[in-house]
Enzyme design. Structure first.
Site, short mmCIF file in Angstrom:
data_model
loop_
_atom_site.label_atom_id
_atom_site.label_comp_id
_atom_site.label_asym_id
_atom_site.label_seq_id
_atom_site.Cartn_x
_atom_site.Cartn_y
_atom_site.Cartn_z
N LYS A 33 47.62 16.56 25.41
CA LYS A 33 47.57 16.74 23.96
C LYS A 33 47.10 18.15 23.62
O LYS A 33 47.69 18.82 22.77
CB LYS A 33 46.62 15.69 23.37
N ARG A 73 39.50 13.69 19.58
CA ARG A 73 40.62 13.00 20.23
C ARG A 73 40.57 13.21 21.74
O ARG A 73 40.47 14.33 22.21
CB ARG A 73 41.94 13.58 19.70
N GLY A 128 43.18 2.77 27.68
CA GLY A 128 41.78 2.60 28.05
C GLY A 128 40.91 3.78 27.67
O GLY A 128 39.69 3.70 27.70
N MET A 130 39.21 6.60 25.08
CA MET A 130 38.65 6.41 23.75
C MET A 130 39.68 6.70 22.67
O MET A 130 40.42 7.67 22.73
CB MET A 130 37.43 7.31 23.55
N ARG A 155 54.91 15.92 22.16
CA ARG A 155 55.06 15.83 23.61
C ARG A 155 56.51 15.48 23.90
O ARG A 155 57.23 15.03 23.00
CB ARG A 155 54.13 14.75 24.20
N HIS A 200 50.88 -11.22 40.45
CA HIS A 200 51.61 -11.98 41.45
C HIS A 200 53.06 -12.20 41.02
O HIS A 200 54.00 -11.93 41.76
CB HIS A 200 50.90 -13.31 41.69
N SER A 213 68.03 5.09 64.20
CA SER A 213 68.04 4.58 62.84
C SER A 213 66.69 3.91 62.62
O SER A 213 66.32 3.00 63.37
CB SER A 213 69.18 3.58 62.65
N CYS A 256 67.66 2.49 57.95
CA CYS A 256 68.43 1.33 57.50
C CYS A 256 67.56 0.23 56.93
O CYS A 256 68.02 -0.86 56.66
CB CYS A 256 69.30 0.80 58.64
N TYR A 273 71.05 10.58 56.93
CA TYR A 273 71.52 9.61 55.93
C TYR A 273 70.49 8.53 55.66
O TYR A 273 69.56 8.33 56.44
CB TYR A 273 72.85 8.96 56.38
P1 ADP Z 1 46.70 8.92 20.22
O1 ADP Z 1 46.37 9.63 21.48
O2 ADP Z 1 46.41 7.47 20.26
O3 ADP Z 1 48.07 9.26 19.71
P2 ADP Z 1 45.67 10.78 18.32
O4 ADP Z 1 44.58 11.67 18.78
O5 ADP Z 1 47.01 11.39 18.27
O6 ADP Z 1 45.65 9.45 19.14
O7 ADP Z 1 45.20 10.35 16.86
C1 ADP Z 1 45.41 9.11 16.23
C2 ADP Z 1 45.97 9.35 14.84
O8 ADP Z 1 45.14 10.20 14.08
C3 ADP Z 1 47.32 10.02 14.88
O9 ADP Z 1 48.14 9.46 13.89
C4 ADP Z 1 47.00 11.44 14.55
O10 ADP Z 1 48.10 12.08 13.98
C5 ADP Z 1 45.84 11.31 13.58
N1 ADP Z 1 44.98 12.49 13.60
C6 ADP Z 1 44.36 13.03 14.65
N2 ADP Z 1 43.69 14.14 14.32
C7 ADP Z 1 43.89 14.32 12.99
C8 ADP Z 1 43.47 15.32 12.06
N3 ADP Z 1 42.73 16.34 12.45
N4 ADP Z 1 43.85 15.19 10.81
C9 ADP Z 1 44.61 14.14 10.42
N5 ADP Z 1 45.05 13.18 11.23
C10 ADP Z 1 44.70 13.27 12.52
MG MG Z 2 48.86 10.62 18.88
#
Ligand code: ADP
Ligand code: MG
Ligand code: MG
Length: 914
Positions: free
Chosen positions: A22, A91, A100, A102, A335, A451, A798, A866, A886
């Site tokens: 990110k 973020r 998992g 935050m 991304r 499983h 083989s 094989c 191969y």
């Molecule tokens: P995730 O990794 O789950 O996508 P994000 O970090 O992208 O989480 O953030 C979750 C939401 O909060 C997203 O919709 C993102 O666009 C929004 N968001 C994150 N930072 C900001 C910010 N600085 N201002 C406004 N919205 C934000």
């Molecule tokens: Mg996001």
């Protein structure tokens, strides 16, 4: 001193190791001049230091202060200000996005004082209190780990008491009251007050992100995806922009092409007057980008430009998050987007046509796993379907059947000719019988390595796991989804490629890609139909182009494992350039079983030879057919491999039969003739004599050839005579004889001497020249470790990687896979079954040794594999790397192996030039 903090203006997209995905992409967008709210990234290195020392590095505190000050100066606001506060989001962002970690906390910096400032400055009291309640809610949930339902319920209760249904109808006063309620929840649940100091909020959130790297869920995910625990996560601190500032604000997500079909054009959702995840949370109905254009043509136009810019820059489909604050567009994330298999192929060739990437790059952008998904039969997309639930796609395919809840019923109903789908909360080894009988398997619990998933994939049975909306009650024999109750016997349809579960019958259509593979491009294109015919046609053309390119560039040849003329034909159609493994044991089954029984039971050499002689014309005919199908292409025939008692009746069954008959006869009751009884008695003695405690390691393979006189000779003669006949008929047979399970070069010598004599004799008798190479299957560690000597006698190797894996690990595949592999994956002992993907460091090391030493001893030694690994994408790359000639796999996997062999070549090339 390490630098732990990078402003967005300092990084770029190639720094994912340091800045996380990110952060690196936010920096890249900033560099491109796109409107990204200013902010900074705390590096993964800070996280790694924190993990080893247990405390935040002291320099980090200072660097964060400096970065905050730079932010404050550039925006002219300050954190916690009473009049016009700076707010930020915190973020997480590791190199690979993973569950998992935050969740993002928005609006950090708000407190009882600054909320008033925010209200004044924005001239919107409702907005200010809404932002504050969101902060407490998200902070409480993610940083203090308070059950999020408590906040959600309080919000619902507030809406109910005000008689409104959507959050935007709550007034500033309502929200102010909610803030107090939320603070109470924090106090009660965490035993502390919601922190008022903005810097304390920020530091707690940063530490929480680092801590979340080591949650159980994140660790488990990394283990399964083979992501190192040492990478650590970055933290992004981004100045807030507000989509909840009224109707001229909003938040959205979009893709530069349709990620599910690959159709060009832009796709997205927009939600006015909303923040963050609201747009994907389904709280209100979203607008399409077309509606967004109507609403705010200026921001929409800017977004379109940004999308095009990003796609040109990344030269791929991009996935974007954005926010509009009072008519101004802000970019919050991008991304390279995830996509379906069909979209991957279509987008790759579209980008080639748009001159954005080369065909080599297009090949790198698709995978064998995606191709194999496209080869399974699919549900007719034109049919009307009722979606019941969606779980995880665990094993591809489209299956329709009646619901059953236990293994016994599954087997009974299947035996009665019904198609059944086994629905369980989760499966265990006791369910194996039912899983084999069922056309599909569904579980409500468990993930892709449960499983059910592991076993179903192994068997190629369609499977959906972890469909949590299903409430399975095996005792009541019902499964409940919402208020719909489904009883045993009702029909459902499951899609193992998407995880979808439908109610009732859904028609299945063959895959257009398979039709292309079987009948060529023209026929396949002539046959596409239905609402999405154009898209299907584009997909088929895309597969053809990329696969053709893979064939042109790959170094590895692709052979198939085929035992019959029919299989050989199919393999050839699918692009196999030879047969890498033709098993011969089935040639002793069916009506011929009595003949092999006679060989085993012969009382003297004359009877023995007579029995073998009876088999000769039959085997020869088999080989003639196969060699005719494979005319001009190498055909590797493996001499008989399984222990002979596999051709005899089961020991227990036969013991009981003889005992009962004996007992009856002692009472004078004779249900069978004396001859039959005598024959069974002799047979039983033979079965007892041949019984082995561990047949896998017993009398089989080359050992049989040495111990049972005439058995291999018969097969070798049949091959030689078949080849001679083909030559006389004007064909070009390329038969090869492969000796299974050799551990010692002496074994090879013995068989080779015998074979050479027979080949010479047949050649002389038939008046033809026979070139039939004799080689060894390398499937025991000792064979690999003595490869130099083996190569002195074998003209080719083989690798039989199934047995090599069994004997290297000491795993009996049939016993261990269903029994405890899911536990082994959960506990991190293995990340994937070594029977599915070659274990590079163990089994792979043996292969490498044998390749190097074998080639050193005999430079023109032909090398192939094989085992089923020959069709596994990751393993194909390994075999390319070690320099095999191969790979050979089941016919269905031939196209996958062709594609992956091509990918291995271009990937090798691009990493060489780096
Ligand atoms: P995730 O990794 O789950 O996508 P994000 O970090 O992208 O989480 O953030 C979750 C939401 O909060 C997203 O919709 C993102 O666009 C929004 N968001 C994150 N930072 C900001 C910010 N600085 N201002 C406004 N919205 C934000
Ligand atoms: Mg996001
Ligand atoms: Mg074997």
């Amino acid at each position: 001193m390490a630098k732990y903090v990078y402003d967005f203006s300092e990084g770029n997209k190639d720094q994912k190791d340091l800045l996380g995905g990110k952060g690196a992409n936010l920096a890249e967008m900033t560099r491109l001049g796109l409107p990204v709210p200013p902010g900074f990234t705390i590096t993964t290195e800070a996280c790694r230091t924190y993990m080893t020392t247990g405390v935040l590095p002291p320099e980090l505190r200072v660097e964060v202060t400096m970065a905050i000050r730079r932010l404050e100066d550039s925006l002219g606001r300050s954190l916690g200000d009473f009049h016009d506060p700076l707010l930020v989001s915190v973020r997480s962002g590791a190199k690979f996005s993973m569950p998992g970690m935050m969740e993002t906390v928005l609006n950090v910096g708000l407190n009882d004082a600054s909320v008033v400032g925010l209200a004044k400055f924005s001239d919107d009291e409702r907005f200010a209190w809404d932002s504050y309640r969101r902060l407490i809610q998200m902070f409480g949930k993610t940083v203090f780990e308070i059950n999020g339902d408590l906040f959600a319920h309080a919000l619902d209760a507030m809406k109910a008491s005000r008689g409104v249904t959507v959050d935007t109808d709550l007034t500033a006063g309502d929200l102010q009251e909610l803030v107090e309620t939320f603070k109470g929840i924090v106090r009660e649940q965490s035993g502390r007050e919601f922190p008022q100091h903005p810097r304390e909020q920020l530091d707690l959130a940063i530490t929480s992100v680092f801590d979340s790297w080591n949650t159980d869920r994140a660790r488990l995910y990394r283990r399964r995806e083979r992501i190192s625990d040492d990478l650590g996560t970055a933290v992004n601190v981004v100045s807030m922009v507000f989509g909840n500032l009224g109707p001229d604000s909003g938040t959205g997500v979009c893709f530069t092409r349709d990620p599910s079909t690959g159709k060009p054009g832009d796709y997205g959702d927009y939600l006015p007057n909303a923040q963050g995840e609201d747009v994907v949370a389904g709280i209100r109905n979203t607008l399409s980008l077309a509606d967004f254009e109507q609403l705010d043509p200026v921001s929409h136009g800017e977004l379109r430009l940004a999308m095009r810019r990003l796609e040109t820059h990344y030269r791929d489909l991009c996935d974007i998050e954005f926010t509009v604050e009072r008519g101004k567009l802000w970019m919050l994330q991008t991304r390279v987007g995830k996509r379906t298999a069909a979209a991957a192929f279509r987008i790759a060739t579209q980008l080639v046509d748009e001159h954005l990437i080369t065909l080599d790059e297009a090949l790198e952008r698709v995978t064998g796993a995606q191709l194999s998904k496209l080869m399974f039969p699919q549900f007719d997309s034109d049919a009307v379907r009722t979606l019941l639930a969606t779980g995880m796609a665990a094993s591809p395919g489209a299956a329709v059947g009646q619901v059953v809840f236990d293994s016994v019923t599954a087997q009974e109903w299947a035996a009665a000719g019904k198609d059944v789908i086994l629905v369980r909360r989760e499966t265990n080894p006791d369910d194996l019988g039912g899983m084999i009988a069922a056309v599909g398997v569904v579980t409500s619990r468990g993930g892709k390595t449960s499983h059910a998933a592991v076993v179903a994939r192994g068997m190629g049975t369609t499977c959906v796991v972890g469909a949590e909306q299903l409430d399975v009650d095996a005792t009541a024999r019902t499964v409940t989804v919402g208020d719909r109750v489904i009883s045993e016997g009702e029909t459902i349809a499951i899609d193992g490629s998407t995880g979808e579960i439908f109610l009732g019958d859904v028609p299945v259509v063959p895959s257009p890609v398979v039709q292309y593979l079987e009948e060529g491009l023209e026929v396949a294109l002539a046959n596409v139909h239905g609402a999405d015919a154009e898209e299907t046609a584009e997909l088929v053309k895309a597969v053809d182009r990329i696969l053709t390119h893979a064939d042109a560039v790959r170094r590895l040849r692709v052979h198939a494992n085929a035992d019959t003329a029919e299989d050989a034909h199919r393999a050839r159609v699918w692009g196999a350039q030879g047969i890498g493994l033709c098993r011969t044991e089935h040639m002793f089954l069916g009506e011929r079983r009595v003949l092999i029984e006679r060989v085993i039971l012969a009382r003297d050499p004359v009877e023995h030879q007579a029995a073998l002689d009876a088999l000769l014309p039959l085997q020869r005919a088999d080989f003639v057919d196969i060699l005719e199908q494979m005319d001009g292409l190498p055909t590797t025939i493996r001499l008989i491999d399984p222990p002979l008692h596999e051709f005899l009746p089961d020991l227990t069954d036969l013991s009981v039969k003889v005992a009962l008959a004996g007992e009856r006869r002692s009472r004078g009751v004779e249900e069978e003739t004396a001859e039959e009884f005598e024959r069974d008695t002799v047979l039983l003695a033979a079965v007892q004599r041949m019984h082995e405690a561990n047949p896998m390691l017993g009398l089989r393979g080359v050992r049989l050839g040495i111990v049972v006189p005439g058995l291999f000779a018969l097969q070798i003669r049949a091959v030689a005579e078949a080849a001679a006949q083909r030559i006389r008929d004007g064909g070009h047979p390329h038969a090869e004889i492969m000796i299974p399970l050799a551990a010692s070069v002496m074994e090879l010598h013995l068989i080779r001497d015998e074979a050479e004599a027979i080949l010479a004799e047949v050649a002389a008798a038939e008046g033809v020249e026979l070139h039939i190479p004799i080689g060894a299957m390398i499937e025991l560690p000792r064979a690999a470790l003595t490869a130099d000597r083996m190569a002195g006698v074998a003209e080719f190797f083989s690798f039989g990687t199934n047995d090599l894996t069994q004997t290297t690990w000491g795993f009996s595949r049939d016993d261990v896979e269903g029994a405890f592999f899911s536990e082994y994956t959960d506990r991190g002992v293995i990340s994937v079954s070594p029977f599915e993907t070659i274990d590079r460091s163990g089994v792979g090391r043996l292969v490498r040794i044998a390749v190097e030493e074998g080639r050193a001893a005999r430079p023109d030694l032909t090398l192939g594999v094989c085992g089923e690994h020959g069709g596994d994408p990751e393993s194909v790359h390994f075999f390319h790397e070690v320099g095999l000639d191969y790979v050979s796999c089941s016919p269905f996997r031939v196209p996958v192996a062709r594609l992956e062999a091509g990918r291995a070549t271009v990937e090798g090339a691009s990493s060489d030039s780096r």
